[in-house]
Write a protein that holds these residues in place. Structure first.
Motif: not given
Length: 475
Positions: A74-83
């Motif tokens: 639902s957002s425009n997040i382009t990079a995430v950190l997978l812990e």
């Protein structure tokens, strides 16, 4: 879109070499291809609800806030950190609309950024742990740093060597080895520098020893090559550690299973870790020197204080310390409404002893009497002091008259047990002592001068009544 169409699309998604997650906003279920299941460690062949993602921690890489799977769609997040359990992964996120009810995202691991992020995190941890290191956990933190740099550089071993105090031998003080690799620390203790001349020549010149293939070492490095082969080393990288521009040790990594062409990034990283370890060792060294200096000052002050308060001949308290202690104990007893007792002793006919036996014997007798009196002062606060010449004084805080009388009996017994010959005494052929004592329930108005005056009168009374006696005096 028909069920068959969705199946066809999903078969295509499974062929994509990326992690794909599709979301159906009508059923509120997610479908993952095999890459996504592997990446997120989810074992399910069916469409899943968002509860399946509860054990997965995702953070927006830009602001480090926690996010959910729903927010990813639902957002425009382009990079995430997978812990992850072992090391976090940076994932690039791409959004797509499949049809009016289905959307999807692809998660692609950015290996370069992930590696850099992981190394940055490791450096941050190492720096935090070593920035204000204490001597009692330096080993643990250095071992952590060596494991970190060894892992990042894909090495089989990493280690720290430090020069011994002779500066001619070097010792492997810390070592990390990868699974299945033989440790060499125990056999690398007190190694003479002359056994590795080429290594130390290069290390002293450049503070760097970098070898991608030990077979390429020059002839003059035969000693080093033989040592490396003994340890099954194929590639080695070492960085010198310096204090005040002097080489004091080095940290290094080596590869056993395969050769490694050390990169500029490898060099930068090991230099960075080496600098952190070097600064930590400097801090420990400075702290040790500071602690040593502080202890020396403390010892010097104790010694000076002892010299200032101790009689040089008898090694018990001197008159100065006696005066200060008596004033202090009078105040202490007054606060607690308790009595204080004072004893003053005088060796009988000591001048005759000195004149006939000599001053050396006289000094020995004084030492023996002083030691005997001091040995009777067993409680905290009890004090035996040399009052002057052949006179001694004993302070007994929190002590009543009856206890004080008993103490004088112990003094006479102790002096008698010394059996010091005194053929020139009028009262005995052994050295004896006359004792004056007094006990006072002191108040804030009481003074040491008054107590000493009364004890002195009691001593004169003991002398006048024949010596070798203990007397008290009441005003």
């Amino acid at each position: 879109m028909s069920h068959d169409s969705n199946n066809t699309i999903w078969q295509i998604f499974n062929l994509i070499n990326l992690a794909v997650i599709a979301y159906d906003n009508k059923t509120h279920h997610y479908t993952l291809n095999q890459h996504a299941k592997t990446l997120l460690n989810i074992n399910s062949d069916d469409a899943v609800s968002n509860d399946v993602f509860n054990n997965i921690t995702l953070r927006d890489f830009n602001d480090d806030t926690l996010i959910t799977i729903e927010q990813l769609f639902s957002s425009n997040i382009t990079a995430v950190l997978l812990e992850c359990e072992f090391s976090p992964q940076l994932l690039n996120v791409n959004h797509s609309i499949v049809n009016d009810s289905v959307s999807m995202i692809t998660l692609e691991q950015d290996r370069t950024l992930t590696e850099q992020y992981n190394f940055d995190q490791i450096i941050s941890k190492i720096s935090t742990k070593l920035i204000d290191i204490q001597n009692d956990n330096i080993d643990q933190q250095i071992n952590f740093a060596l494991k970190a740099i060894g892992t990042v550089l894909k090495a089989d071993r990493s280690y720290l060597f430090e020069f011994n105090t002779d500066n001619e031998t070097i010792t492997n003080t810390h070592e990390w080895v990868n699974t299945g690799i033989i440790a060499c620390k125990d056999r690398l203790q007190n190694v003479p520098k002359v056994e590795l001349p080429y290594f130390f020549e290069i290390m002293n010149e450049s503070h760097l020893f970098q070898v991608n293939d030990i077979e390429q070492l020059p002839t003059k490095a035969d000693a080093e090559k033989a040592e490396f082969k003994e340890q099954n080393i194929q590639s080695v990288l070492c960085i010198g550690l310096r204090f005040d521009e002097e080489l004091v040790g080095f940290i290094g990594c080596d590869c056993v299973k395969t050769k490694r062409n050390w990169s500029k990034i490898d060099l930068i990283r090991i230099k960075l870790v080496g600098e952190i370890i070097n600064n930590a060792l400097k801090n420990i060294n400075y702290k040790k020197k500071l602690q040593l200096t502080q202890q020396q000052l403390i010892n010097a002050n104790i010694k000076l204080n002892k010299l200032a308060n101790t009689d040089a001949l008898t090694n018990i308290a001197n008159r100065r310390f006696f005066d200060a202690t008596l004033k202090s104990e009078i105040k202490r007893c007054a606060r607690h409404n308790q009595p204080v007792s004072l004893i003053i002793c005088d060796i009988d006919f000591f001048k005759r002893y000195n004149d006939n036996y000599g001053h050396q014997k006289g000094d020995d007798a004084l030492k023996q009497v002083a030691s005997a009196l001091s040995s009777l002062c067993k409680r905290e606060g009890d004090l035996a002091a040399r009052y002057g010449g052949e006179e001694f004084a004993i302070i007994l805080p929190f002590t009543g008259l009856e206890q004080c009388e008993h103490f004088t009996t112990l003094i006479q017994q102790k002096i008698k047990s010394l059996k010091i010959a005194h053929d020139y005494s009028s009262v005995s052929n052994k050295l004896t002592i006359s004792i004056g004592y007094t006990t006072c329930l002191v108040t804030k108005a009481s003074t040491s001068e008054t107590l000493i005056k009364v004890a002195d009168k009691a001593l004169y009374l003991a002398k006048d009544s024949g010596r070798n006696k203990a007397c008290t005096f009441e005003e």
